[in-house]
Write a protein that holds these residues in place. Structure first.
Motif, PDB file in Angstrom:
ATOM      1  N   LEU A  62       0.806  -1.220   0.000  1.00 43.35           N
ATOM      2  CA  LEU A  62       0.000   0.000   0.000  1.00 43.35           C
ATOM      3  C   LEU A  62       0.841   1.272   0.000  1.00 43.35           C
ATOM      4  CD1 LEU A  62      -2.766  -0.969   2.599  1.00 43.35           C
ATOM      5  CD2 LEU A  62      -2.935  -0.965   0.110  1.00 43.35           C
ATOM      6  N   ASP A  63       2.141   1.146  -0.141  1.00 40.95           N
ATOM      7  CA  ASP A  63       3.002   2.315   0.005  1.00 40.95           C
ATOM      8  C   ASP A  63       2.731   3.378  -1.057  1.00 40.95           C
ATOM      9  OD1 ASP A  63       4.108  -0.001  -1.345  1.00 40.95           O
ATOM     10  OD2 ASP A  63       5.876   1.199  -1.779  1.00 40.95           O
ATOM     11  N   ARG A  64       2.544   2.972  -2.304  1.00 45.54           N
ATOM     12  CA  ARG A  64       2.306   3.974  -3.351  1.00 45.54           C
ATOM     13  C   ARG A  64       0.963   4.678  -3.159  1.00 45.54           C
ATOM     14  NH1 ARG A  64       4.511   1.391  -9.095  1.00 45.54           N
ATOM     15  NH2 ARG A  64       6.710   1.167  -8.454  1.00 45.54           N
ATOM     16  N   ALA A  65      -0.068   3.894  -2.870  1.00 39.28           N
ATOM     17  CA  ALA A  65      -1.386   4.497  -2.644  1.00 39.28           C
ATOM     18  C   ALA A  65      -1.350   5.416  -1.432  1.00 39.28           C
ATOM     19  CB  ALA A  65      -2.435   3.403  -2.454  1.00 39.28           C
ATOM     20  N   PHE A  66      -0.589   5.039  -0.416  1.00 41.33           N
ATOM     21  CA  PHE A  66      -0.464   5.868   0.792  1.00 41.33           C
ATOM     22  C   PHE A  66       0.228   7.178   0.468  1.00 41.33           C
ATOM     23  CE2 PHE A  66       1.798   6.939   4.816  1.00 41.33           C
ATOM     24  CZ  PHE A  66       0.688   7.158   5.608  1.00 41.33           C
ATOM     25  N   CYS A  67       1.296   7.127  -0.322  1.00 42.01           N
ATOM     26  CA  CYS A  67       2.014   8.353  -0.684  1.00 42.01           C
ATOM     27  C   CYS A  67       1.112   9.320  -1.448  1.00 42.01           C
ATOM     28  CB  CYS A  67       3.252   8.020  -1.513  1.00 42.01           C
ATOM     29  SG  CYS A  67       4.603   7.281  -0.546  1.00 42.01           S
ATOM     30  N   ASP A  68       0.168   8.771  -2.214  1.00 44.61           N
ATOM     31  CA  ASP A  68      -0.726   9.618  -2.998  1.00 44.61           C
ATOM     32  C   ASP A  68      -1.650  10.472  -2.135  1.00 44.61           C
ATOM     33  OD1 ASP A  68       0.316   8.704  -5.373  1.00 44.61           O
ATOM     34  OD2 ASP A  68      -1.263   7.223  -5.731  1.00 44.61           O
ATOM     35  N   ILE A  69      -1.912  10.055  -0.893  1.00 47.57           N
ATOM     36  CA  ILE A  69      -2.853  10.788  -0.037  1.00 47.57           C
ATOM     37  C   ILE A  69      -2.146  11.505   1.110  1.00 47.57           C
ATOM     38  CG2 ILE A  69      -4.768   9.237  -0.595  1.00 47.57           C
ATOM     39  CD1 ILE A  69      -4.371   8.001   2.242  1.00 47.57           C
ATOM     40  N   THR A  70      -0.823  11.547   1.080  1.00 49.64           N
ATOM     41  CA  THR A  70      -0.083  12.090   2.212  1.00 49.64           C
ATOM     42  C   THR A  70       0.872  13.196   1.775  1.00 49.64           C
ATOM     43  OG1 THR A  70       1.655  10.400   1.996  1.00 49.64           O
ATOM     44  CG2 THR A  70      -0.181   9.901   3.456  1.00 49.64           C
ATOM     45  N   VAL A  71       1.424  13.881   2.771  1.00 47.93           N
ATOM     46  CA  VAL A  71       2.474  14.887   2.561  1.00 47.93           C
ATOM     47  C   VAL A  71       3.776  14.329   3.112  1.00 47.93           C
ATOM     48  CG1 VAL A  71       3.277  17.196   3.181  1.00 47.93           C
ATOM     49  CG2 VAL A  71       0.847  16.813   2.695  1.00 47.93           C
ATOM     50  N   ALA A  72       4.831  14.394   2.329  1.00 46.73           N
ATOM     51  CA  ALA A  72       6.143  13.933   2.790  1.00 46.73           C
ATOM     52  C   ALA A  72       6.745  14.967   3.735  1.00 46.73           C
ATOM     53  CB  ALA A  72       7.072  13.701   1.609  1.00 46.73           C
ATOM     54  N   GLY A  73       7.026  14.557   4.959  1.00 49.10           N
ATOM     55  CA  GLY A  73       7.620  15.460   5.930  1.00 49.10           C
ATOM     56  C   GLY A  73       9.097  15.686   5.652  1.00 49.10           C
TER      57      GLY A  73
END
Length: 390
Positions: A62-73
């Motif tokens: 799920l890492d790619r889908a998760f990155c799509d909905i998040t902001v990289a700190g």
């Protein structure tokens, strides 16, 4: 024992419960999630997912889908309250895997997990209010409406007010920490950068970081006080009370608080880590086993780690009993250390004596300039831990 075909009922459709559902289903278990709400959603606001949690999402695909909905700190910035002056900056790009420290809205994270679970064949049943659990050869979940669910294994992922925890440990009263917290999500009209900012003041602090592609900002404000609110997420406070509590704060804080129109408020209570995490074919994960204060940003991530380890140990074990014991053995010392670190962290942000605060901030600044790797490295035991390799 192989989990293939094992029936598992999970109480609670939050981050921990849904991660457990995915991890167990990936091992072949037939999983049912009982959620008391009328829809899968998460109250609250934003959370931080550090690299140790991101690794679980990678292992679940799920890492790619998760990155799509998040902001990289990009950083954690500690700031003095008066003018917002930066005291210490921790560069998150120096972590083991760049971009694996993420900011996400709980509701969007839960929706992602629920969609993936349904697609994997997990049955999610809504409006299911569990009342108690009976451990045994076929553990039973007894519902408030009189229904019953029997299964091979029952997991309590139902948080602070778990119905399974008192069955295993008896009733334990938490105690008030002398702190209350507010939560709010506001529009990012002030240009908040992709970093977590900790605004530190006498007897209080405020954490802020962006969500939803940088369009919103999550706020968590904590104040020391003698009186307390009831635990929970459903209490709405007058925004004027929040603004008054932080009226001495400068920098970006006044603009952020001006936009907070319906802040949630709750008292912070300390709970012991449960002595027993499992019984006959039943187990606890996440806050049901080890509630933690929000001062290390690890509550949700610890639940994700629990979920993976539980599935892993059950799949490797000869029987449920040995698998559940191996799960507790593998997890307990780590979460105790995280809980204790969170318990001791608040005072560092709340120094009231101006001289003490000035000396402490000066020391942090010196270390940040001359030994930045050492400052970030103090969290290696959290961030570099990888449950998917164990």
């Amino acid at each position: 024992m192989a989990l293939d075909g094992t029936g598992v009922t999970i109480i609670g459709g939050g981050i921990g419960g849904l991660t457990a559902a995915l991890a167990l289903r990936a091992k072949g278990a037939n999983v049912r999630v009982l959620e008391q709400a009328d829809a899968i959603r998460e109250v609250g606001a934003g959370i931080q997912v550090s690299p140790n949690g991101f690794r679980v999402l990678e292992a679940l695909g799920l890492d790619r889908a998760f990155c799509d909905i998040t902001v990289a700190g990009q950083a954690v910035s500690l700031r003095d309250y008066k003018q917002g002056r930066e005291v210490l900056r921790l560069d998150l790009s120096k972590l083991p895997k760049q971009d694996s420290y993420r900011f996400v809205h709980r509701a969007e994270f839960v929706e992602l997990l629920a969609t993936a679970a349904r697609e994997a064949g997990v049955q999610i049943r809504l409006l299911q209010q569990a009342e108690t659990v009976q451990p045994g050869a076929k553990p039973r979940v007894e519902m408030a409406n009189g229904d019953q669910f029997d299964d091979d294994l029952v997991i309590g992922a139902d948080g602070l007010h778990s119905v399974l925890r008192p069955v295993l440990n008896g009733v334990e009263a938490p105690f008030f920490t002398g702190q209350v917290a507010w939560r709010a999500v506001v529009p990012n009209v002030m240009g908040h950068p992709p970093e977590a900012r900790v605004h530190m003041g006498p007897g209080r602090h405020l954490v802020s970081y962006p969500l939803r592609g940088g369009e919103a900002v999550n706020l968590v404000a904590v104040e020391e006080r003698r009186e307390w609110q009831a635990e929970g997420w459903s209490h709405i406070d007058d925004p004027a009370t929040l603004r008054a509590a932080f009226s001495s704060f400068g920098g970006m804080v006044p603009e952020m608080l001006h936009a907070a129109d319906k802040p949630g408020v709750w008292g912070l209570f300390r709970h012991n880590v449960a002595r027993k995490w499992h019984g006959k074919n039943v187990a606890l994960i996440g806050d049901a086993a080890h509630p933690t204060l929000p001062f290390m940003a690890q509550g949700a991530v610890m639940a994700m780690e629990d979920a993976w380890v539980l599935a892993d140990e059950l799949d490797k074990a000869q029987d449920n009993a040995s698998g559940l014991q191996a799960y507790q053995n593998r997890r307990r010392d780590r979460v105790v250390k995280v809980v204790e670190a969170a318990n001791g962290n608040a005072w560092k942000y709340h120094l009231s004596n101006p001289l003490t605060r000035g000396v402490a901030h000066l020391g942090l600044g010196v270390l940040g300039r001359f030994a930045p790797e050492k400052m970030l490295g103090q969290f290696d035991w959290i961030y570099k831990h990888d449950v998917t390799k164990g």
